[in-house]
Design an enzyme around this catalytic site. Structure first.
Site, PDB file in Angstrom:
ATOM      1  N   HIS A 194      34.838  58.098 105.548  1.00  0.00           N
ATOM      2  CA  HIS A 194      33.570  58.746 105.179  1.00  0.00           C
ATOM      3  C   HIS A 194      33.328  58.506 103.685  1.00  0.00           C
ATOM      4  O   HIS A 194      34.281  58.497 102.892  1.00  0.00           O
ATOM      5  CB  HIS A 194      33.647  60.272 105.372  1.00  0.00           C
ATOM      6  CG  HIS A 194      33.342  60.763 106.747  1.00  0.00           C
ATOM      7  ND1 HIS A 194      33.987  61.844 107.310  1.00  0.00           N
ATOM      8  CD2 HIS A 194      32.431  60.351 107.671  1.00  0.00           C
ATOM      9  CE1 HIS A 194      33.500  62.069 108.518  1.00  0.00           C
ATOM     10  NE2 HIS A 194      32.561  61.185 108.768  1.00  0.00           N
ATOM     11  N   CYS A 290      34.382  68.352 102.610  1.00  0.00           N
ATOM     12  CA  CYS A 290      34.252  68.286 104.076  1.00  0.00           C
ATOM     13  C   CYS A 290      34.074  69.669 104.683  1.00  0.00           C
ATOM     14  O   CYS A 290      33.433  69.820 105.724  1.00  0.00           O
ATOM     15  CB  CYS A 290      35.503  67.680 104.697  1.00  0.00           C
ATOM     16  SG  CYS A 290      35.942  66.055 104.110  1.00  0.00           S
TER      17      CYS A 290
END
Ligand code: ARG
Length: 301
Positions: A194, A290
């Site tokens: 990511h 996150c």
């Protein structure tokens, strides 16, 4: 010498608070490591001491939430759902800018079950006036929310990672949906699946990034937007503790830790550092950013 623990316990000067942000988090009641969709997910270590790790995850999450609240920010929550072990990673549920949420669609079936819960919660947030609108990319197109789409408030630019999770066609469509310029970056290393584990724009215009997460074209794009004086290169040591996966709120930075070099660089740039360690969540490949979804970002702010 600057130590993580010294940074962690530094008192917060209430007079220097940043503007209050609205954040969305998911309690880790059902957090678990039951499959492997990124190379950090360590089933063996987790299951050797599962109940200890689960307790640690709860404590780490509480400490993060308390840190945001102590800094004066508002934390909303979503009910955690059974059988959705990664739902705690709220950054992935959407990307919100100017009250418009572009909703995620996960690449891996393991996480697609989270999507109805996010839709439901965002409908409630819309009814409550926290967000104004929801947008969806074409059916089946992978887009993993703020895991891959990071708003750079200094440049008025959306950095969007693609290939490992978010589809290559998604960055342009997300840019259209939010009506903002986009800088697409191909994610080329499995460890940096990511964008939010590899690059983070800061409020002062600095961009922290891990060069090894990008190819030559990606690095050239980063360099074209960020002058050398504002580039902060993170090291392998930083990557190991998810240092780049930080949350920056005004002059405050909440992070899981970093090399001394990076801690010093951030402090000398004028940021106040708050360390919340996240070893339990790192066993699933995630950390501070996150775990957090920001709902109040706007182009003007
Ligand atoms: N296990 C999760 C996954 O692989 C971790 C997600 C971490 N979130 C993030 N925004 N990087 O999808």
């Amino acid at each position: 010498m600057l130590r993580n623990s010294q940074v962690a316990h530094r008192e917060i000067d209430q007079s220097q608070r940043s503007t209050a942000a609205t954040l969305l988090m998911c309690p880790p009641d059902h957090f678990d490591v039951t499959y492997q969709i990124n190379p950090w997910m360590d089933l063996q270590t987790w299951h050797d001491q599962r109940s200890t790790w689960r307790e640690r995850a709860m404590a780490e999450w509480q400490s993060l939430k308390t840190t945001y609240e102590r800094l004066g920010h508002r934390v909303l929550t979503i009910d955690p759902a059974h059988g959705q072990p990664d739902m705690v990673f709220m950054a992935n549920c959407a990307t919100v800018l100017d009250s418009k949420a572009v909703m995620a669609h996960f690449r891996h079936p393991e996480r697609q079950g989270e999507e109805p819960f996010y839709r439901h919660r965002y409908h409630q947030l819309k009814e409550a006036g926290v967000i104004a609108d929801m947008a969806f990319l074409p059916a089946g197109m992978a887009f993993e929310g703020c895991g891959d789409a990071l708003w750079d408030s200094h440049r008025g630019l959306l950095w969007v990672g693609y290939s490992k999770r978010t589809a290559q066609e998604a960055p342009a469509l997300v840019g259209q949906a939010l009506n903002v310029p986009v800088a697409p970056l191909e994610m080329v290393a499995d460890r940096f699946y990511h964008l939010d584990v590899a690059l983070m724009p800061l409020s002062g215009g600095e961009v922290v990034y891990l060069p090894s997460a990008f190819n030559a074209e990606g690095l050239a794009r980063i360099h074209s937007h960020v002058p050398e004086a504002l580039r902060i290169e993170a090291s392998d040591e930083d990557a190991d503790v998810f240092a780049v996966n930080l949350v920056n709120l005004g002059r405050d930075i909440v992070m899981s830790g970093a090399s001394e070099a990076l801690l010093e660089r951030l402090q000398s740039a004028g940021y106040r550092l708050h360390i919340v360690e996240t070893p339990a969540f790192q066993l699933a490949g995630g950390s501070i950013y996150c775990l957090t979804q920001r709902l109040d970002l706007s182009w003007k702010a």
